[in-house]
Design a protein around this motif. Structure first.
Motif, PDB file in Angstrom:
ATOM      1  N   LEU A  35      -3.461  -6.141  10.123  1.00  0.00           N
ATOM      2  CA  LEU A  35      -2.184  -6.523  10.704  1.00  0.00           C
ATOM      3  C   LEU A  35      -1.683  -5.331  11.495  1.00  0.00           C
ATOM      4  CD1 LEU A  35       0.247  -8.452  10.999  1.00  0.00           C
ATOM      5  CD2 LEU A  35       1.159  -7.442   8.887  1.00  0.00           C
ATOM      6  N   GLY A  36      -1.522  -5.514  12.788  1.00  0.00           N
ATOM      7  CA  GLY A  36      -1.082  -4.408  13.628  1.00  0.00           C
ATOM      8  C   GLY A  36      -2.037  -3.230  13.600  1.00  0.00           C
ATOM      9  N   GLY A  37      -3.310  -3.500  13.349  1.00  0.00           N
ATOM     10  CA  GLY A  37      -4.318  -2.449  13.300  1.00  0.00           C
ATOM     11  C   GLY A  37      -4.469  -1.778  11.947  1.00  0.00           C
ATOM     12  N   ASN A  38      -3.642  -2.149  10.965  1.00  0.00           N
ATOM     13  CA  ASN A  38      -3.702  -1.594   9.617  1.00  0.00           C
ATOM     14  C   ASN A  38      -4.412  -2.565   8.680  1.00  0.00           C
ATOM     15  OD1 ASN A  38      -1.985   0.882   9.855  1.00  0.00           O
ATOM     16  ND2 ASN A  38      -0.483  -0.629  10.518  1.00  0.00           N
ATOM     17  N   LEU A  39      -5.274  -2.034   7.831  1.00  0.00           N
ATOM     18  CA  LEU A  39      -5.992  -2.884   6.882  1.00  0.00           C
ATOM     19  C   LEU A  39      -5.017  -3.620   5.973  1.00  0.00           C
ATOM     20  CD1 LEU A  39      -8.953  -0.591   5.886  1.00  0.00           C
ATOM     21  CD2 LEU A  39      -9.101  -2.836   6.960  1.00  0.00           C
ATOM     22  N   LEU A  40      -5.266  -4.905   5.793  1.00  0.00           N
ATOM     23  CA  LEU A  40      -4.410  -5.779   4.995  1.00  0.00           C
ATOM     24  C   LEU A  40      -5.128  -6.253   3.738  1.00  0.00           C
ATOM     25  CD1 LEU A  40      -1.765  -7.592   4.927  1.00  0.00           C
ATOM     26  CD2 LEU A  40      -3.197  -9.331   6.005  1.00  0.00           C
ATOM     27  N   VAL A  42      -6.963  -6.389  -1.773  1.00  0.00           N
ATOM     28  CA  VAL A  42      -5.618  -6.574  -1.244  1.00  0.00           C
ATOM     29  C   VAL A  42      -4.886  -5.234  -1.241  1.00  0.00           C
ATOM     30  CG1 VAL A  42      -3.477  -7.887  -1.462  1.00  0.00           C
ATOM     31  CG2 VAL A  42      -5.612  -8.895  -2.254  1.00  0.00           C
ATOM     32  N   ARG A  43      -4.256  -4.926  -0.117  1.00  0.00           N
ATOM     33  CA  ARG A  43      -3.507  -3.676   0.029  1.00  0.00           C
ATOM     34  C   ARG A  43      -2.031  -3.921  -0.264  1.00  0.00           C
ATOM     35  NH1 ARG A  43      -3.375   0.040   5.496  1.00  0.00           N
ATOM     36  NH2 ARG A  43      -2.453   1.897   4.534  1.00  0.00           N
ATOM     37  N   LEU A  44      -1.577  -3.415  -1.400  1.00  0.00           N
ATOM     38  CA  LEU A  44      -0.192  -3.598  -1.814  1.00  0.00           C
ATOM     39  C   LEU A  44       0.648  -2.341  -1.608  1.00  0.00           C
ATOM     40  CD1 LEU A  44      -0.860  -5.562  -5.107  1.00  0.00           C
ATOM     41  CD2 LEU A  44      -0.322  -6.481  -2.841  1.00  0.00           C
ATOM     42  N   HIS A  87      -1.672 -16.640  -2.689  1.00  0.00           N
ATOM     43  CA  HIS A  87      -0.555 -16.589  -1.748  1.00  0.00           C
ATOM     44  C   HIS A  87       0.368 -15.412  -2.071  1.00  0.00           C
ATOM     45  CE1 HIS A  87       2.601 -17.855   0.960  1.00  0.00           C
ATOM     46  NE2 HIS A  87       3.447 -17.673  -0.045  1.00  0.00           N
ATOM     47  N   ASN A  88       0.699 -15.212  -3.351  1.00  0.00           N
ATOM     48  CA  ASN A  88       1.576 -14.103  -3.734  1.00  0.00           C
ATOM     49  C   ASN A  88       0.973 -12.754  -3.381  1.00  0.00           C
ATOM     50  OD1 ASN A  88       3.508 -15.846  -4.721  1.00  0.00           O
ATOM     51  ND2 ASN A  88       2.874 -15.631  -6.852  1.00  0.00           N
ATOM     52  N   LEU A  89      -0.325 -12.588  -3.625  1.00  0.00           N
ATOM     53  CA  LEU A  89      -0.990 -11.327  -3.288  1.00  0.00           C
ATOM     54  C   LEU A  89      -0.971 -11.080  -1.789  1.00  0.00           C
ATOM     55  CD1 LEU A  89      -4.004 -11.443  -5.734  1.00  0.00           C
ATOM     56  CD2 LEU A  89      -2.240  -9.665  -5.675  1.00  0.00           C
ATOM     57  N   ILE A  90      -1.320 -12.094  -1.021  1.00  0.00           N
ATOM     58  CA  ILE A  90      -1.372 -11.920   0.434  1.00  0.00           C
ATOM     59  C   ILE A  90       0.026 -11.727   1.004  1.00  0.00           C
ATOM     60  CG2 ILE A  90      -1.953 -13.059   2.618  1.00  0.00           C
ATOM     61  CD1 ILE A  90      -4.474 -14.137   1.180  1.00  0.00           C
ATOM     62  N   ALA A  91       1.017 -12.444   0.479  1.00  0.00           N
ATOM     63  CA  ALA A  91       2.399 -12.260   0.942  1.00  0.00           C
ATOM     64  C   ALA A  91       2.880 -10.841   0.659  1.00  0.00           C
ATOM     65  CB  ALA A  91       3.316 -13.290   0.282  1.00  0.00           C
ATOM     66  N   SER A  92       2.540 -10.306  -0.503  1.00  0.00           N
ATOM     67  CA  SER A  92       2.924  -8.930  -0.843  1.00  0.00           C
ATOM     68  C   SER A  92       2.229  -7.933   0.079  1.00  0.00           C
ATOM     69  CB  SER A  92       2.583  -8.631  -2.299  1.00  0.00           C
ATOM     70  OG  SER A  92       3.383  -9.419  -3.152  1.00  0.00           O
ATOM     71  N   LEU A 112       1.217  -8.571   3.160  1.00  0.00           N
ATOM     72  CA  LEU A 112       1.848  -8.706   4.475  1.00  0.00           C
ATOM     73  C   LEU A 112       3.172  -7.945   4.534  1.00  0.00           C
ATOM     74  CD1 LEU A 112       1.137 -12.463   5.182  1.00  0.00           C
ATOM     75  CD2 LEU A 112       0.344 -10.540   6.573  1.00  0.00           C
ATOM     76  N   GLN A 113       3.926  -8.008   3.449  1.00  0.00           N
ATOM     77  CA  GLN A 113       5.199  -7.291   3.410  1.00  0.00           C
ATOM     78  C   GLN A 113       4.977  -5.775   3.509  1.00  0.00           C
ATOM     79  OE1 GLN A 113       7.572  -8.054  -0.076  1.00  0.00           O
ATOM     80  NE2 GLN A 113       9.330  -6.974   0.743  1.00  0.00           N
ATOM     81  N   PHE A 114       4.034  -5.261   2.707  1.00  0.00           N
ATOM     82  CA  PHE A 114       3.777  -3.822   2.739  1.00  0.00           C
ATOM     83  C   PHE A 114       3.191  -3.387   4.082  1.00  0.00           C
ATOM     84  CE2 PHE A 114       0.743  -0.321   2.322  1.00  0.00           C
ATOM     85  CZ  PHE A 114       1.654   0.707   2.119  1.00  0.00           C
ATOM     86  N   VAL A 115       2.109  -4.010   4.484  1.00  0.00           N
ATOM     87  CA  VAL A 115       1.408  -3.585   5.707  1.00  0.00           C
ATOM     88  C   VAL A 115       2.291  -3.818   6.927  1.00  0.00           C
ATOM     89  CG1 VAL A 115      -0.645  -3.924   7.135  1.00  0.00           C
ATOM     90  CG2 VAL A 115      -0.844  -3.895   4.649  1.00  0.00           C
ATOM     91  N   GLY A 116       3.133  -4.850   6.885  1.00  0.00           N
ATOM     92  CA  GLY A 116       4.068  -5.089   7.987  1.00  0.00           C
ATOM     93  C   GLY A 116       5.105  -3.990   8.153  1.00  0.00           C
TER      94      GLY A 116
END
Length: 109
Positions: free
Chosen positions: A34-39, A49-51, A93-98, A100-104
């Motif tokens: 996401l935006g060039g950062n590993l997600l 998953v990157r939290l 979904h919860n893992l990926i949403a978390s 997305l929040q961090f990497v975003g």
């Protein structure tokens, strides 16, 4: 390490409508950025998953989620979820949403 096409499809389904997502071969599997950062990533030993450092305690308390290791070294802020977890739509979904929040929150590369 072999790829897990089924897991890749599950992750694609989660990320399909998210702007700024790119993907490529990485970690012996497939990775999304996401935006060039590993997600996150998918490979035959689970979903990576990157939290973020300090944001992973809740996930590590779940059976089937372990710290991600790279060549035996703990990768802080990353977790690996096994099929029991990523096969559960709500958990995945919860893992990926978390993630997305961090990497975003990171600066784009």
């Amino acid at each position: 390490m072999a790829r897990d096409k089924g897991l890749e499809e599950l992750v694609y389904d989660e990320l399909r409508s998210t702007p700024g997502i790119t993907d490529k071969a990485m970690f012996g599997g497939w990775a999304w950025l996401l935006g060039g950062n590993l997600l996150c990533g998918a490979r035959d030993d689970g979903m990576l998953v990157r939290l973020g450092k300090g944001n992973d305690a809740w996930a590590l308390a779940i059976t089937g989620i372990e710290p991600m290791l790279s060549r035996g070294k703990h990768m802080y802020g990353w977790v690996r979820a096994d099929a029991r977890v990523y096969g559960d739509d709500k958990m995945r979904h919860n893992l990926i949403a978390s993630a997305l929040q961090f990497v975003g929150s990171l600066p784009k590369k």
